[in-house]
Design a protein around this motif. Structure first.
Motif, mmCIF file in Angstrom:
data_model
loop_
_atom_site.group_PDB
_atom_site.id
_atom_site.type_symbol
_atom_site.label_atom_id
_atom_site.label_comp_id
_atom_site.label_asym_id
_atom_site.label_seq_id
_atom_site.Cartn_x
_atom_site.Cartn_y
_atom_site.Cartn_z
ATOM 1 N N LYS A 7 1.346 70.450 -71.132
ATOM 2 C CA LYS A 7 0.701 69.139 -71.193
ATOM 3 C C LYS A 7 1.301 68.221 -70.137
ATOM 4 O O LYS A 7 2.526 68.186 -69.965
ATOM 5 C CB LYS A 7 0.878 68.542 -72.590
ATOM 6 N N GLY A 152 -1.157 57.632 -76.687
ATOM 7 C CA GLY A 152 -0.185 58.724 -76.610
ATOM 8 C C GLY A 152 -0.711 60.021 -77.215
ATOM 9 O O GLY A 152 0.025 61.002 -77.354
ATOM 10 N N ASP A 155 -0.308 64.195 -76.485
ATOM 11 C CA ASP A 155 0.771 65.052 -76.999
ATOM 12 C C ASP A 155 0.258 65.819 -78.216
ATOM 13 O O ASP A 155 0.510 67.018 -78.371
ATOM 14 C CB ASP A 155 1.980 64.204 -77.443
ATOM 15 N N LYS A 210 8.590 56.482 -77.551
ATOM 16 C CA LYS A 210 7.220 56.921 -77.270
ATOM 17 C C LYS A 210 7.143 58.174 -76.410
ATOM 18 O O LYS A 210 6.075 58.517 -75.896
ATOM 19 C CB LYS A 210 6.441 55.769 -76.640
HETATM 20 MG MG MG Z 1 2.904 59.798 -73.746
#
Ligand code: MG
Ligand code: ADP
Ligand code: ASP
Length: 420
Positions: A7, A152, A155, A210
């Motif tokens: 990723k 986010g 992920d 984060k």
């Molecule tokens: Mg991130």
């Protein structure tokens, strides 16, 4: 041969040159015989721009259309990476969430992945084709509307894909070379952790670090996905391809607690500046009041975190301080106002100028005095604690936002986490 999910976050794909760099990382794995699915984020800054456009278009936007707009960032990078890979002679194609499909709940803007049928995907990657998948997005059941997974969220897409294709490892490439004892942007002396337990990583993420989305860690923990955090900015030819028996050589591996030999009492420090505190002054000190305050907030889906109850200055009634997400502050005040008839008359104070600082470590389970040390170190710097909350492996304090960085640095040194 290993099945690898790779990723790449926003800064790693910020422009076409960086996408070329990413493609070289992917090619290294392909050339070594590994089977690869890639998950990409939008280019750095793109999602923020898209969100800003939506809010500018109308403050009361339709959340389904928000998702239609913000999901587009990942579509661009997936297509570009597939093109670059093809130009390097690597067989690759892009996949959007709906094409796989990555099925999600209908909670637009913060949807959860409910199902990915990885069979076809796995067959393709085993056949040698690199699957380049848009992170952050999926489709609600019945193929209705595009949904996004919350900021986010790529992920989480990566871990979910890793589960679906039964990958041997899920590598999260980002702009730091691993998980650190605290945010390395704030504390220069932060140290990279070669290993961290799922439990600690989960606390770190949910308390503000984060580097990984909380949900991604949760999913990895449930499915025992071998999750690594590593840098995409190391030259692709300076890194060796994935070898399963040597995963610990670089980055940080998130793993089971019992695989961590050298355990510190405190492993890391997290901070969050996106909370707000609300104080309700002088409510009656009698059974049922807390329920009348927090019931309506729960009904409105507002998450309350820390709660402190004090005797009011008049000595007869009580003050109640609690925290909510700063983004929910005005809604919180509206809900309280609407419930005033039930709660009884009260005055209210609120502020978003607060920060939550947390120390995390599984060693706390068997070690007393961690909280006392924390409070003492903060008091020596003149930092006042507004609220406290604890669990088995973490202690959080709410303080004035102006002292956040000082507090993180102070605690980082005090718990012996500073790099030599
Ligand atoms: Mg991130
Ligand atoms: P990406 O765009 O690759 O998803 P993010 O910005 O979401 O990257 O996450 C990486 C950032 O997380 C780092 O640049 C760092 O500033 C921040 N961060 C916060 N806490 C930590 C920590 N404990 N260890 C490493 N990075 C952290
Ligand atoms: N592009 C999305 C975001 O900025 C998802 C991600 O990067 O993980 O939040």
């Amino acid at each position: 041969m290993a099945v690898v999910v790779m990723k790449f976050g926003g800064t790693s794909v910020a422009d076409v040159e960086r996408i070329r760099n990413v493609a070289r990382h992917v090619k290294r794995e392909v050339d070594a015989g590994n089977k690869v699915a890639v998950v990409v984020s939008a280019m750095a800054g793109t999602t923020n721009q898209l969100v800003a456009w939506v809010k500018d278009a109308s403050p009361n936007y339709d959340r389904r259309e928000y998702d239609a707009v913000v999901a587009s960032g990942e579509q661009i990078t997936a297509g570009l990476l597939a093109i670059v890979l093809q130009s390097m002679g690597v067989t690759a194609r892009s996949w959007q969430g709906w094409q796989i499909p990555i099925e999600t709940s209908t909670a637009h803007g913060s949807a959860r992945i409910t199902n990915i049928d990885g069979g076809a995907l796995r067959a393709r990657i085993e056949g040698g084709e690199v699957a380049v998948i848009t992170g952050f997005q999926g489709i609600e059941p019945g193929g209705q509307r595009i949904a996004t997974l919350g900021r986010g969220g790529s992920d989480t897409s990566a871990v979910a894909v890793a589960v679906a294709v039964n990958a041997d490892v899920c590598d999260i490439y980002t702009d730091v070379d691993g998980v650190y004892t605290t945010d390395p942007r704030i504390v220069q002396k932060a140290r990279r952790l070669p290993k961290i337990s799922y439990e600690e990583m989960l606390e770190m993420a949910s308390l503000g670090s984060k580097v990984l989305q909380t949900r991604s860690v949760e999913l990895a923990m449930v499915h025992r996905v071998r999750l690594r955090v590593l840098s995409s900015f190391v030259a692709p030819d300076q890194m060796s391809p994935v070898r399963l028996e040597k995963l610990e050589d670089i980055g940080t591996i998130v793993t089971d607690e019992d695989e961590i030999v050298e355990q510190q009492v405190v492993s890391g420090i997290a901070y969050a500046k996106d909370e707000a505190k609300v104080t309700i002054l002088k409510v009656a000190d009698k059974p049922g009041v807390a329920a009348r305050i927090f019931g309506p907030l729960a009904d409105a889906n507002i998450n309350v975190d820390m709660i402190v109850q004090n005797v009011s200055s008049d000595g007869k009634s009580t003050d109640m301080t609690f925290t909510v997400q700063a983004a929910e502050l005005s809604r919180t005040l509206d809900v309280l106002k609407a419930a005033e008839a039930d709660i009884g008359h009260f005055d209210v104070q609120s502020s978003a100028d607060v920060a939550k600082i947390s120390v995390i470590g599984i060693g706390m389970r068997s070690h007393a005095g961690v909280a006392a040390e924390m409070f003492k170190a903060l008091s020596q710097k003149g930092i006042n604690i507004i609220a406290i909350s604890t669990s088995e492996i973490k202690i959080s304090v709410l303080i004035d936002a102006a002292y956040a960085e000082l507090a993180v640095r102070t605690l980082h040194s005090m718990y012996g986490l500073d790099a030599a």
